[in-house]
Design a protein around this motif. Structure first.
Motif, mmCIF file in Angstrom:
data_model
loop_
_atom_site.group_PDB
_atom_site.id
_atom_site.type_symbol
_atom_site.label_atom_id
_atom_site.label_comp_id
_atom_site.label_asym_id
_atom_site.label_seq_id
_atom_site.Cartn_x
_atom_site.Cartn_y
_atom_site.Cartn_z
ATOM 1 N N LEU A 1 11.633 45.075 -22.394
ATOM 2 C CA LEU A 1 11.276 46.284 -23.139
ATOM 3 C C LEU A 1 12.470 47.224 -23.312
ATOM 4 N N ILE A 2 13.259 47.370 -22.263
ATOM 5 C CA ILE A 2 14.390 48.307 -22.315
ATOM 6 C C ILE A 2 15.564 47.723 -23.092
ATOM 7 N N GLU A 3 15.788 46.424 -22.972
ATOM 8 C CA GLU A 3 16.949 45.782 -23.609
ATOM 9 C C GLU A 3 17.051 46.055 -25.098
ATOM 10 N N GLU A 4 15.939 46.056 -25.798
ATOM 11 C CA GLU A 4 15.992 46.233 -27.251
ATOM 12 C C GLU A 4 16.472 47.625 -27.658
ATOM 13 N N HIS A 5 16.461 48.571 -26.725
ATOM 14 C CA HIS A 5 16.889 49.938 -27.035
ATOM 15 C C HIS A 5 18.356 50.207 -26.678
ATOM 16 N N ILE A 6 19.024 49.257 -26.079
ATOM 17 C CA ILE A 6 20.405 49.475 -25.628
ATOM 18 C C ILE A 6 21.355 49.828 -26.775
ATOM 19 N N PRO A 7 21.305 49.169 -27.933
ATOM 20 C CA PRO A 7 22.229 49.567 -29.016
ATOM 21 C C PRO A 7 22.067 51.031 -29.428
ATOM 22 N N ARG A 8 20.840 51.516 -29.522
ATOM 23 C CA ARG A 8 20.626 52.922 -29.886
ATOM 24 C C ARG A 8 21.100 53.853 -28.773
ATOM 25 N N LEU A 9 20.871 53.449 -27.526
ATOM 26 C CA LEU A 9 21.359 54.250 -26.399
ATOM 27 C C LEU A 9 22.878 54.335 -26.424
ATOM 28 N N ARG A 10 23.530 53.235 -26.723
ATOM 29 C CA ARG A 10 24.997 53.233 -26.767
ATOM 30 C C ARG A 10 25.496 54.136 -27.885
ATOM 31 N N ARG A 11 24.845 54.071 -29.038
ATOM 32 C CA ARG A 11 25.269 54.893 -30.179
ATOM 33 C C ARG A 11 25.094 56.371 -29.847
ATOM 34 N N TYR A 12 23.956 56.736 -29.258
ATOM 35 C CA TYR A 12 23.706 58.135 -28.924
ATOM 36 C C TYR A 12 24.664 58.603 -27.823
ATOM 37 N N LEU B 1 13.559 56.909 -22.869
ATOM 38 C CA LEU B 1 14.935 56.525 -22.529
ATOM 39 C C LEU B 1 15.928 57.592 -22.986
ATOM 40 N N PHE B 2 15.713 58.159 -24.178
ATOM 41 C CA PHE B 2 16.605 59.215 -24.658
ATOM 42 C C PHE B 2 16.489 60.457 -23.782
ATOM 43 N N THR B 3 15.292 60.737 -23.292
ATOM 44 C CA THR B 3 15.107 61.868 -22.387
ATOM 45 C C THR B 3 15.897 61.649 -21.104
ATOM 46 N N ILE B 4 15.809 60.448 -20.562
ATOM 47 C CA ILE B 4 16.577 60.117 -19.366
ATOM 48 C C ILE B 4 18.065 60.291 -19.643
ATOM 49 N N ALA C 1 16.454 54.277 -15.550
ATOM 50 C CA ALA C 1 15.247 53.800 -16.245
ATOM 51 C C ALA C 1 14.616 52.622 -15.508
ATOM 52 N N TRP C 2 15.434 51.670 -15.089
ATOM 53 C CA TRP C 2 14.888 50.515 -14.380
ATOM 54 C C TRP C 2 14.303 50.926 -13.022
ATOM 55 N N SER C 3 14.962 51.833 -12.336
ATOM 56 C CA SER C 3 14.447 52.231 -11.024
ATOM 57 C C SER C 3 13.192 53.093 -11.139
#
Length: 169
Positions: free
Chosen positions: A7-18, A57-60, A40-42
């Protein structure tokens, strides 16, 4: 139990960009993403199924970033973003490359609170409510910052004078 990795992996590119847009530096951005993913994982058990994982994830990430800035007690210098940081494909041509450079430069000149809202709503396509939740501010504040940020960005892109900000406390 949900598979947090998938679930989290698919959001990594957007997290990296932000993260790159927030920090202005590839290495600091990678560290920020890593810290965000670790948290997030913990804390994945705290995520409510059915809620927006991307906004969570963006909030974190936003909270980790604010904590890092606060703990270091140093003002961050916002470096000019390059085309790679924005992950925007640029067709060949000098004019488009110059426009992107000017946009990155104008974004870097915006106050952080305007830049964050513009990036979350404009680049990451979060709804106003989601951006408000990520930033921990009221919806009206997001709308106000977005309006003011867009206007300042227009002025910077047009090369006109940008009025000084006044702080209201």
């Amino acid at each position: 139990m949900w598979n947090a990795d998938h679930l989290i992996e698919e959001h990594i590119p957007r997290l990296r960009r932000y993260a790159r847009a927030l920090t202005g530096d590839a290495h600091r951005a990678d560290d920020l993403v890593q810290d965000t993913l670790e948290r997030a994982w913990s804390k994945f058990a705290l995520w409510r199924r059915g809620s927006d994982l991307r906004a969570w994830l963006f909030t974190i990430m936003h909270n980790v970033f604010v904590n890092q800035v606060t703990s270091h007690s140093a003002r961050l210098e916002w470096q000019m973003l390059d085309d790679e940081a924005m992950n925007v494909p640029v067709p060949p041509g000098q004019e488009r490359a110059i426009e992107m450079r000017d946009l990155a430069s104008a974004l870097a000149q915006l106050p952080p609170e305007y830049r964050e809202v513009l990036l979350l709503v404009g680049l990451e396509e979060l709804r106003y409510e989601e951006a408000a939740k990520v930033l921990g501010v009221p919806l009206g504040t997001v709308m106000s910052r977005l309006s003011r940020g867009r206007e300042r960005l227009r002025q910077l892109m047009a090369g006109g004078p940008v009025p000084a900000l006044r702080r209201v406390k």
